[in-house]
Structure formats: structure tokens, C-alpha cells
Motif scaffolding. Sequence first.
Motif, PDB file in Angstrom:
ATOM      1  N   HIS A 195     -19.530 -20.297  -2.276  1.00  0.00           N
ATOM      2  CA  HIS A 195     -20.576 -20.031  -1.278  1.00  0.00           C
ATOM      3  C   HIS A 195     -20.020 -19.441   0.011  1.00  0.00           C
ATOM      4  O   HIS A 195     -20.789 -19.005   0.872  1.00  0.00           O
ATOM      5  CB  HIS A 195     -21.347 -21.316  -0.964  1.00  0.00           C
ATOM      6  CG  HIS A 195     -20.597 -22.298  -0.115  1.00  0.00           C
ATOM      7  ND1 HIS A 195     -19.670 -23.173  -0.645  1.00  0.00           N
ATOM      8  CD2 HIS A 195     -20.624 -22.528   1.225  1.00  0.00           C
ATOM      9  CE1 HIS A 195     -19.162 -23.910   0.329  1.00  0.00           C
ATOM     10  NE2 HIS A 195     -19.728 -23.536   1.471  1.00  0.00           N
ATOM     11  N   ARG A 196     -18.687 -19.396   0.146  1.00  0.00           N
ATOM     12  CA  ARG A 196     -18.081 -18.842   1.358  1.00  0.00           C
ATOM     13  C   ARG A 196     -17.501 -17.445   1.134  1.00  0.00           C
ATOM     14  O   ARG A 196     -16.729 -16.951   1.943  1.00  0.00           O
ATOM     15  CB  ARG A 196     -16.993 -19.784   1.882  1.00  0.00           C
ATOM     16  CG  ARG A 196     -17.512 -21.137   2.316  1.00  0.00           C
ATOM     17  CD  ARG A 196     -16.484 -21.897   3.104  1.00  0.00           C
ATOM     18  NE  ARG A 196     -16.165 -21.221   4.368  1.00  0.00           N
ATOM     19  CZ  ARG A 196     -15.297 -21.700   5.265  1.00  0.00           C
ATOM     20  NH1 ARG A 196     -14.664 -22.840   5.026  1.00  0.00           N
ATOM     21  NH2 ARG A 196     -15.045 -21.035   6.375  1.00  0.00           N
ATOM     22  N   ARG A 197     -17.896 -16.810   0.066  1.00  0.00           N
ATOM     23  CA  ARG A 197     -17.353 -15.493  -0.253  1.00  0.00           C
ATOM     24  C   ARG A 197     -18.205 -14.348   0.276  1.00  0.00           C
ATOM     25  O   ARG A 197     -18.184 -13.246  -0.249  1.00  0.00           O
ATOM     26  CB  ARG A 197     -17.169 -15.385  -1.767  1.00  0.00           C
ATOM     27  CG  ARG A 197     -16.076 -16.320  -2.273  1.00  0.00           C
ATOM     28  CD  ARG A 197     -15.935 -16.316  -3.768  1.00  0.00           C
ATOM     29  NE  ARG A 197     -14.919 -17.285  -4.185  1.00  0.00           N
ATOM     30  CZ  ARG A 197     -14.728 -17.688  -5.439  1.00  0.00           C
ATOM     31  NH1 ARG A 197     -15.484 -17.185  -6.406  1.00  0.00           N
ATOM     32  NH2 ARG A 197     -13.793 -18.570  -5.718  1.00  0.00           N
ATOM     33  N   PHE A 198     -18.975 -14.630   1.337  1.00  0.00           N
ATOM     34  CA  PHE A 198     -19.821 -13.593   1.928  1.00  0.00           C
ATOM     35  C   PHE A 198     -19.802 -13.684   3.443  1.00  0.00           C
ATOM     36  O   PHE A 198     -19.610 -14.757   4.012  1.00  0.00           O
ATOM     37  CB  PHE A 198     -21.267 -13.731   1.452  1.00  0.00           C
ATOM     38  CG  PHE A 198     -21.454 -13.623  -0.030  1.00  0.00           C
ATOM     39  CD1 PHE A 198     -21.458 -12.388  -0.653  1.00  0.00           C
ATOM     40  CD2 PHE A 198     -21.614 -14.758  -0.802  1.00  0.00           C
ATOM     41  CE1 PHE A 198     -21.617 -12.278  -2.022  1.00  0.00           C
ATOM     42  CE2 PHE A 198     -21.777 -14.663  -2.181  1.00  0.00           C
ATOM     43  CZ  PHE A 198     -21.777 -13.418  -2.792  1.00  0.00           C
ATOM     44  N   SER A 199     -20.032 -12.544   4.078  1.00  0.00           N
ATOM     45  CA  SER A 199     -20.273 -12.462   5.508  1.00  0.00           C
ATOM     46  C   SER A 199     -21.600 -11.758   5.712  1.00  0.00           C
ATOM     47  O   SER A 199     -21.985 -10.894   4.916  1.00  0.00           O
ATOM     48  CB  SER A 199     -19.163 -11.671   6.210  1.00  0.00           C
ATOM     49  OG  SER A 199     -17.927 -12.353   6.138  1.00  0.00           O
ATOM     50  N   VAL A 200     -22.307 -12.117   6.770  1.00  0.00           N
ATOM     51  CA  VAL A 200     -23.588 -11.481   7.077  1.00  0.00           C
ATOM     52  C   VAL A 200     -23.324 -10.135   7.743  1.00  0.00           C
ATOM     53  O   VAL A 200     -22.645 -10.051   8.760  1.00  0.00           O
ATOM     54  CB  VAL A 200     -24.436 -12.364   8.008  1.00  0.00           C
ATOM     55  CG1 VAL A 200     -25.749 -11.664   8.352  1.00  0.00           C
ATOM     56  CG2 VAL A 200     -24.711 -13.717   7.352  1.00  0.00           C
ATOM     57  N   VAL A 201     -23.862  -9.083   7.142  1.00  0.00           N
ATOM     58  CA  VAL A 201     -23.719  -7.730   7.693  1.00  0.00           C
ATOM     59  C   VAL A 201     -24.892  -7.396   8.601  1.00  0.00           C
ATOM     60  O   VAL A 201     -24.737  -6.901   9.709  1.00  0.00           O
ATOM     61  CB  VAL A 201     -23.616  -6.684   6.566  1.00  0.00           C
ATOM     62  CG1 VAL A 201     -23.586  -5.267   7.137  1.00  0.00           C
ATOM     63  CG2 VAL A 201     -22.387  -6.943   5.708  1.00  0.00           C
ATOM     64  N   SER A 202     -26.097  -7.680   8.111  1.00  0.00           N
ATOM     65  CA  SER A 202     -27.293  -7.349   8.893  1.00  0.00           C
ATOM     66  C   SER A 202     -28.487  -8.135   8.373  1.00  0.00           C
ATOM     67  O   SER A 202     -28.458  -8.698   7.271  1.00  0.00           O
ATOM     68  CB  SER A 202     -27.598  -5.849   8.809  1.00  0.00           C
ATOM     69  OG  SER A 202     -27.898  -5.481   7.464  1.00  0.00           O
ATOM     70  N   THR A 203     -29.528  -8.166   9.183  1.00  0.00           N
ATOM     71  CA  THR A 203     -30.810  -8.752   8.783  1.00  0.00           C
ATOM     72  C   THR A 203     -31.902  -7.774   9.187  1.00  0.00           C
ATOM     73  O   THR A 203     -31.768  -7.060  10.181  1.00  0.00           O
ATOM     74  CB  THR A 203     -31.057 -10.105   9.471  1.00  0.00           C
ATOM     75  OG1 THR A 203     -31.019  -9.924  10.897  1.00  0.00           O
ATOM     76  CG2 THR A 203     -30.004 -11.125   9.066  1.00  0.00           C
ATOM     77  N   ARG A 204     -32.967  -7.730   8.410  1.00  0.00           N
ATOM     78  CA  ARG A 204     -34.067  -6.815   8.735  1.00  0.00           C
ATOM     79  C   ARG A 204     -35.367  -7.331   8.134  1.00  0.00           C
ATOM     80  O   ARG A 204     -35.371  -8.009   7.104  1.00  0.00           O
ATOM     81  CB  ARG A 204     -33.783  -5.399   8.235  1.00  0.00           C
ATOM     82  CG  ARG A 204     -33.378  -5.305   6.790  1.00  0.00           C
ATOM     83  CD  ARG A 204     -32.585  -4.025   6.491  1.00  0.00           C
ATOM     84  NE  ARG A 204     -31.913  -4.093   5.212  1.00  0.00           N
ATOM     85  CZ  ARG A 204     -32.355  -3.552   4.094  1.00  0.00           C
ATOM     86  NH1 ARG A 204     -33.506  -2.888   4.090  1.00  0.00           N
ATOM     87  NH2 ARG A 204     -31.682  -3.654   2.970  1.00  0.00           N
TER      88      ARG A 204
END
Length: 240
Positions: free
Chosen positions: A144-153
Motif C-alpha cells: 500500500h506504500r508503493r504509490f505517491s499522489v501526483v494530482s487530484t481532479r
Amino acid sequence: MPAYYSQPAAANYSSPPAHTQKQRGYRICDQCGQVETPTARFRLCGGCMVTQYCSQECQKVHWPLHKPICQHTTSQIASIKHHAAGGYANDENIAKNLRKFCSAHTSLLCWVGFQALQLKRVPSNIRQHALVIDLAPHTHPEGHRRFSVVSTRIVKRNYIGDPLVLADIQRRDDRCRHNGGIGALIVLVQCAGISQVMPIEVDPPSKIAWDTREDWASVLHHFVESGRTDFQPISTTSRG
């Protein structure tokens, strides 16, 4: 520690909730609506690995209704695995880790979607819009820690075009409104062309004691980047 942490908390950065009132944002059994607790953990459907149940009995009763979307989801997972066998193993890993990510951050994603669509002020937004969270993959021992938030829309709800997924969302919409809620909030988490759709049934805003927060994107980044999965919304007033 950043200065904004010292202001009225949007979530439990460093302190426990100020009250014990049950908040929407927990998992509910897709058959009976029972809320998951730390002592009564739910089971995931072994096919789609998304829908959750409080018991094997509820899972059996719900199967005829769940079968179409479950088989559809399972076929998509199989397609990704087949694609992986052709030299794209990373796609399968992303799909698997996206499910882990959404499961680990269920409460956080519910709260973020509620805030992003401003459902406290404009409940009708739930029928028109959805929240898309774009992630980037990276390496980490925990799935579950293999991602970073790039953007939200914010997108129009018709951004989702899959008929079976739309039918399942409509079913949840109808059930939620029948039970007095305002409908199913849609949060779409995606990475490298692979998506995880989260339909979240929302109570009437008058029953949700959450403050309206403008810093929801910062809260999302904080919990995802730190790997914390203990998110709990905190209200600074009795009614939010």
C-alpha cells in the motif's frame, strides 16, 4: 512539524479523535450494511477482491446480485495477468497494489472525496461529479506504500464509461437513497492506465459531523506519503 498541524486538526495527525461518535467512512457489508469494527473484521470477495462482507452467510445471499460485476472485475484482472505474461508484469503488480492501497486508505479516501466534492455545502454534487486521484508508482516493501499522489481532479460522473461498473454504482446509489442517504460518492484511483473505482455510500450531510475542510489535498498527501493508515476524521464542532 509544519505550522498548519497546530491548527484545528482535519484528522488525527498526532492526537486521538475528540469524540467517539461513529463516522461514515468505515467499511460496510455490501449485503446487510453492518459497519466493520476492529474486533469484527470483514472478508473480501475472493473473486474481485473488492466487495466486502461481514460473514460468509451475507456473501452467499448477495452472490446473485454481485455475480455480474464480480465476474467482470475478475476477467479484467485475468486480462492484466495475461498482459503481464507477455512481458508487462508491472501492470499486474500495479493492479494488485492499487487494491491494497484502496483497502488500507478506505477511511481517508471517503473523507477526501466528501471534502473534494463539497458535499456538506452542495449535496447534489454527488450526482454530477467524481474525484480522480492520479498516483505514480515507486518501490517499497509494503504494497500500500508503493504509490505517491501526483494530482487530484474533479471530473464529470460520466468519466466512467464501463456499463457494468455504472450499473453497480447505480445499484449502490439506489440503495443508499432508499436508506435515507444522498447517494454513492465516486472516487477513482488510477495509476499507469489501471483504475480502481470506489463507490462510497454517503449519509445525509446533516448526520455527518465533519468540518468542511479546504486542506483535504494536503491531508491526502500527508497520509499517503507517510504511509499512515490510521486516518480518523475529527470534528471541531458537534455537527461539523
